[in-house]
Design a protein around this motif. Structure first.
Motif, PDB file in Angstrom:
ATOM      1  N   GLY A 191     -10.564  -0.760  -2.252  1.00  0.00           N
ATOM      2  CA  GLY A 191      -9.287  -1.464  -2.208  1.00  0.00           C
ATOM      3  C   GLY A 191      -8.531  -1.654  -3.488  1.00  0.00           C
ATOM      4  O   GLY A 191      -7.463  -2.286  -3.466  1.00  0.00           O
ATOM      5  N   ALA A 192      -9.005  -1.160  -4.638  1.00  0.00           N
ATOM      6  CA  ALA A 192      -8.293  -1.445  -5.884  1.00  0.00           C
ATOM      7  C   ALA A 192      -7.861  -0.180  -6.621  1.00  0.00           C
ATOM      8  O   ALA A 192      -7.632  -0.219  -7.834  1.00  0.00           O
TER       9      ALA A 192
ATOM     10  N   VAL B 279      -4.874   2.177 -11.334  1.00  0.00           N
ATOM     11  CA  VAL B 279      -3.834   3.040 -11.909  1.00  0.00           C
ATOM     12  C   VAL B 279      -2.835   2.218 -12.711  1.00  0.00           C
ATOM     13  O   VAL B 279      -2.509   2.541 -13.864  1.00  0.00           O
ATOM     14  N   SER B 280      -2.360   1.137 -12.106  1.00  0.00           N
ATOM     15  CA  SER B 280      -1.355   0.317 -12.787  1.00  0.00           C
ATOM     16  C   SER B 280      -1.921  -0.416 -14.000  1.00  0.00           C
ATOM     17  O   SER B 280      -1.178  -0.789 -14.917  1.00  0.00           O
ATOM     18  N   SER B 281      -3.243  -0.603 -14.045  1.00  0.00           N
ATOM     19  CA  SER B 281      -3.869  -1.303 -15.169  1.00  0.00           C
ATOM     20  C   SER B 281      -4.243  -0.373 -16.314  1.00  0.00           C
ATOM     21  O   SER B 281      -4.805  -0.820 -17.314  1.00  0.00           O
ATOM     22  N   GLY B 282      -3.993   0.896 -16.170  1.00  0.00           N
ATOM     23  CA  GLY B 282      -4.243   1.827 -17.261  1.00  0.00           C
ATOM     24  C   GLY B 282      -5.611   2.470 -17.254  1.00  0.00           C
ATOM     25  O   GLY B 282      -6.031   3.062 -18.255  1.00  0.00           O
ATOM     26  N   ALA B 283      -6.330   2.381 -16.121  1.00  0.00           N
ATOM     27  CA  ALA B 283      -7.666   2.960 -16.075  1.00  0.00           C
ATOM     28  C   ALA B 283      -7.632   4.473 -16.269  1.00  0.00           C
ATOM     29  O   ALA B 283      -8.538   5.049 -16.882  1.00  0.00           O
ATOM     30  N   ILE B 284      -6.593   5.122 -15.754  1.00  0.00           N
ATOM     31  CA  ILE B 284      -6.501   6.587 -15.855  1.00  0.00           C
ATOM     32  C   ILE B 284      -6.475   7.014 -17.326  1.00  0.00           C
ATOM     33  O   ILE B 284      -7.222   7.913 -17.750  1.00  0.00           O
ATOM     34  N   ASP B 285      -5.630   6.376 -18.111  1.00  0.00           N
ATOM     35  CA  ASP B 285      -5.534   6.737 -19.530  1.00  0.00           C
ATOM     36  C   ASP B 285      -6.864   6.512 -20.255  1.00  0.00           C
ATOM     37  O   ASP B 285      -7.265   7.319 -21.106  1.00  0.00           O
TER      38      ASP B 285
ATOM     39  N   SER C 114      -0.151   6.112  -5.658  1.00  0.00           N
ATOM     40  CA  SER C 114       0.785   6.496  -6.713  1.00  0.00           C
ATOM     41  C   SER C 114       0.135   7.549  -7.600  1.00  0.00           C
ATOM     42  O   SER C 114      -0.882   7.294  -8.253  1.00  0.00           O
ATOM     43  N   HIS C 115       0.700   8.760  -7.604  1.00  0.00           N
ATOM     44  CA  HIS C 115       0.064   9.873  -8.289  1.00  0.00           C
ATOM     45  C   HIS C 115       0.747  10.272  -9.603  1.00  0.00           C
ATOM     46  O   HIS C 115       0.240  11.126 -10.313  1.00  0.00           O
ATOM     47  N   ALA C 116       1.875   9.674  -9.898  1.00  0.00           N
ATOM     48  CA  ALA C 116       2.602  10.073 -11.105  1.00  0.00           C
ATOM     49  C   ALA C 116       1.762   9.843 -12.360  1.00  0.00           C
ATOM     50  O   ALA C 116       1.780  10.655 -13.292  1.00  0.00           O
TER      51      ALA C 116
END
Length: 765
Positions: A203-204, A209-215, A247-249
């Protein structure tokens, strides 16, 4: 056992030193299954709860007691009731929330209790519901810099999230981001990534993504390029986020596909990493997160990795899935095919026939590539088909069998009908549906492997699918037509009782345009088998075929040819002829003949050779069908009313030997009474037959049918008919020397027919 009871009894002591010593002894005992069970039997767990409550302020006591709890639960595989420890752990966190060793011990115990045994999920839910996660996560965040503590706290929080949800564990997302940021350059990255996976799955994903985990993950992947462990865990985390986020951007902006492809190239033989990386890329491609350029960049790396570890089923599963997804992009499919994707898929099926996932994904890849491979020949088919047939036996799953049949059908399309498409206008000559040597080996494998009944079954299921749909029946219908064209294949279809006939007729009625083409051709093949011919007639095939002759065009189409060819074989007995006549077939055949003959008289000089041959083939088969129908008085009367003889007699003068032979055969059957002989003579049949005898005196088939036609006219007609034959020069034509040897079918029979006719005419004249 006595020592265990003594140590458990010592836990009741007020002397902290004695209790700690007893707990340490019990901890050593509980490291084995038998010892742990002895602790439980001696009542050790309730005493440990009492110790934790009584000595909650003593950090050393708490840590030692929790070590015993952890050892007992692990050694008994969770076969104990740990519900009493929920309140105890929460009380410890309230007292020692800022002390690293205690928080570590609590997190370890909570992790073991929430992941071990059948009661683990219930324990985790109870702990979260009681507010335990609300105490543990802040304590973990306060100690996030600790390399020792982070491992246990991340694992514990991940297990609580997995048992409940990300939303149920407050602060878990923020803790995860802080852990990633604090430990992206060290080994504890894997523990933080495990928490990322849990949060993404429960669920998160969007919050990550919005918290910057991807970077943070991509940064760790790039900075620790030499660490396969970091590459594996970060890729696993990226895959989990990609599969769940909306959100994939951010994934594209952070360069996730490029970083993952780089990992594949860097560790081409590390299967766990490759499997995770390839699955991550496949997920991104499916969701549009991976650009075509990045996908194209990934293909060579994935092909190379698969080539390196062909023996690993998990890698075959992942690679085949990704390449199948990539092959859906037209710009990439060619590179997958050129890089040997089809051979790798066949190899995947052959090597991993017992692995459902590997076989399924490899079949999906094959299906995607059959139409993309630059050239398919018998040798390639010989490598593919046996593996598929073997897999269908090992994995007896209906859905897989259907896909295998479709793949083999697609091979048929490429081998025997290159360029064929599911369209109303079949642009290939109808002869390509009957001359099928390209697939003889393929059919042999299908028949011997028992695939024919499966193909029939799946054609029944999907024969009514719309054109272009994923279940479009073109490939299945092409396979059935191919099988029906062989002696062994038609016997296999006959063995399926009426199922084969029903499947083909259902496709003819409700299928897409392409599958109906193959269904008509298949009926022509099946009708050559006596039992199937009877079943086709009884099942209403004649009415369907005659219905397709409505609106005869000039020149006749491939549809007309296929229908007429099938009717030739269906009208070989009285039952079949009656069915054709009752459906209005004689009249419609005359209409097709009229249009074809008219086209040949007017448009033929301007037509290309292929078109002329196609029309001539249709006209020849119409003549054969009508010749069979002349044995029915009702059908002959319909032909007489339609004036068929006026179109046929000019064909007797054709320069094409097949046309002449077929036309003479019709006249021979038609001139059998009811004034039909007069019709033939009135249309110029006497001179036309004599012309045929003289022009094709070396062809036994023409001589036999022309002689028989002359005999029927002379014997059944009146004096005017016989006089017309004499004036046309029939006596001279029959008396002329005719060869009885050569490249002809039945020279002796033809010669005998000619001599009999000659004697009859002389006697009658």
């Amino acid at each position: 056992m006595a020592d265990v009871r003594r140590h458990v009894a010592q836990l009741r002591s007020d002397d902290v030193t004695e209790v700690v010593a007893a707990a340490r002894a019990l901890c050593m005992t509980a490291l084995t299954g038998a010892g742990a069970q002895a602790v439980v039997t001696a009542g050790g767990l309730p005493q440990l709860v009492n110790v934790l409550e009584k000595h909650v302020a003593a950090a050393e006591m708490v840590i030692t007691a929790l070590s015993v709890v952890t050892a007992v639960v692990e050694s008994t595989a969770g076969d104990v009731d740990g519900s009493a420890f929920v309140a105890a752990l929460m009380a410890i966190l309230r007292v020692h929330g800022g002390m690293e060793p205690v928080v570590q011990a609590v997190a370890t115990a909570a992790f073991i209790l929430s992941t071990t045994g059948v009661r683990s999920a219930a324990w985790a839910s109870a702990f979260v519901a009681a507010g335990g996660a609300g105490l543990l996560v802040p304590a973990a965040r306060a100690l996030v810099e600790s390399h020792v503590c982070i491992t246990f706290t991340c694992k514990c929080v991940a297990s609580l999230v997995a048992a409940t949800s990300a939303a149920a564990v407050p602060g878990s997302l923020a803790f995860c981001i802080e852990a990633l940021r604090a430990h992206s350059d060290c080994g504890e990255t894997s523990d933080a990534c495990a928490l990322v996976v849990a949060l993404a799955r429960y669920g998160a994903a969007d919050g990550l993504v919005s918290s910057g985990a991807i970077d943070l993950l991509v940064s760790a992947l790039r900075r620790r390029q030499g660490s396969v462990a970091v590459a594996t865990c970060t890729t696993m985390a990226l895959r989990a986020i990609t599969c769940s986020c909306t959100s994939h951007a951010a994934l594209i902006d952070a360069g996730v596909p490029t970083a993952v492809v780089a990992s594949i190239r860097r560790f081409p033989s590390h299967v766990p990493l490759l499997a995770e990386a390839i699955c991550a890329l496949a997920s991104m491609m499916t969701r549009g997160t991976c650009s075509p350029a990045a996908a194209a960049d990934a293909v060579p790396a994935v092909l190379a990795a698969w080539n390196t570890r062909k023996d690993d089923p998990s890698l075959a599963t992942a690679a085949a899935g990704l390449l199948a997804t990539a092959a859906s992009l037209t710009s990439i499919a060619d590179s997958v095919a050129a890089g040997g994707g089809l051979d790798l898929a066949a190899e995947g099926v052959r090597r991993h026939a017992h692995d459902w996932c590997a076989v399924s994904n490899s079949c999906t890849l094959m299906d995607a590539l059959i139409g993309k491979v630059p050239a398919i020949d018998d040798r390639l088919a010989a490598r593919i088909v046996p593996s598929l047939v073997a897999a269908s036996k090992i994995q007896p799953v209906a859905a897989l069998a259907g896909r295998i049949c479709c793949i083999i059908g697609s091979l048929v399309l490429r081998l025997a009908h290159p360029g064929a498409a599911c369209a109303a206008d079949w642009n290939a000559p109808s002869s390509s549906l009957y001359s099928l040597p390209a697939c003889s080996g393929l059919v042999q494998h299908c028949v011997s492997g028992g695939l024919v009944p499966l193909a029939v079954h799946h054609l029944t299921q999907h024969g009514s699918s719309a054109a272009g749909s994923p279940t479009c029946a073109c490939a299945l219908a092409a396979l059935i037509n191919q099988v029906a064209a062989s002696k062994r294949g038609v016997v296999a279809i006959a063995a399926a009782a009426t199922a084969g006939v029903a499947a083909v007729l259902r496709t003819l009625q409700h299928g897409c345009p392409g599958s109906r083409v193959f269904a008509r051709a298949a009926i022509g093949h099946l009708a050559a088998h006596a039992r199937l011919q009877h079943a086709l007639v009884l099942s209403g095939a004649v009415a369907l075929l005659v219905g397709d002759l409505t609106g005869a065009a000039a020149p006749p189409t491939v549809t007309h040819h296929l229908c007429v060819t099938a009717l030739v074989r269906l009208a070989v007995d009285d039952q079949g002829r009656a069915a054709v006549q009752n459906a209005g077939g004689a009249t419609k055949l005359c209409n097709v003949l009229h249009e074809g003959a008219a086209w040949m008289r007017t448009a033929a000089p301007r037509a290309d050779v292929s078109t002329w041959l196609q029309v001539a083939a249709v006209v020849v088969d119409v003549l054969r069908a009508l010749a069979n129908m002349t044995r029915s008085q009702e059908a002959t009367a319909s032909m007489q009313r339609a004036g068929a003889v006026r179109d046929i007699v000019p064909l007797v003068r054709s320069t094409d030997v097949e046309l002449v032979a077929a036309a003479c055969a019709f006249v021979r059957g038609y001139a059998m009474g009811d004034g039909c002989e007069l019709d033939v003579v009135a249309a110029g049949g006497a001179t036309a037959l004599v012309h045929a005898l003289r022009t094709f005196s070396g062809d036994a088939v023409v001589v036999e049918h022309a002689s028989g036609a002359v005999w029927n006219i002379a014997s059944g007609g009146d004096d005017s008919c016989r006089q017309a034959l004499v004036e046309a020069g029939a006596l001279e034509a029959l008396e002329a020397p005719h060869p009885t040897t050569g490249p002809v079918k039945t020279p002796t029979a033809a010669f005998a027919a000619m001599q009999t006719t000659l004697g009859a005419i002389i006697a009658l004249a």
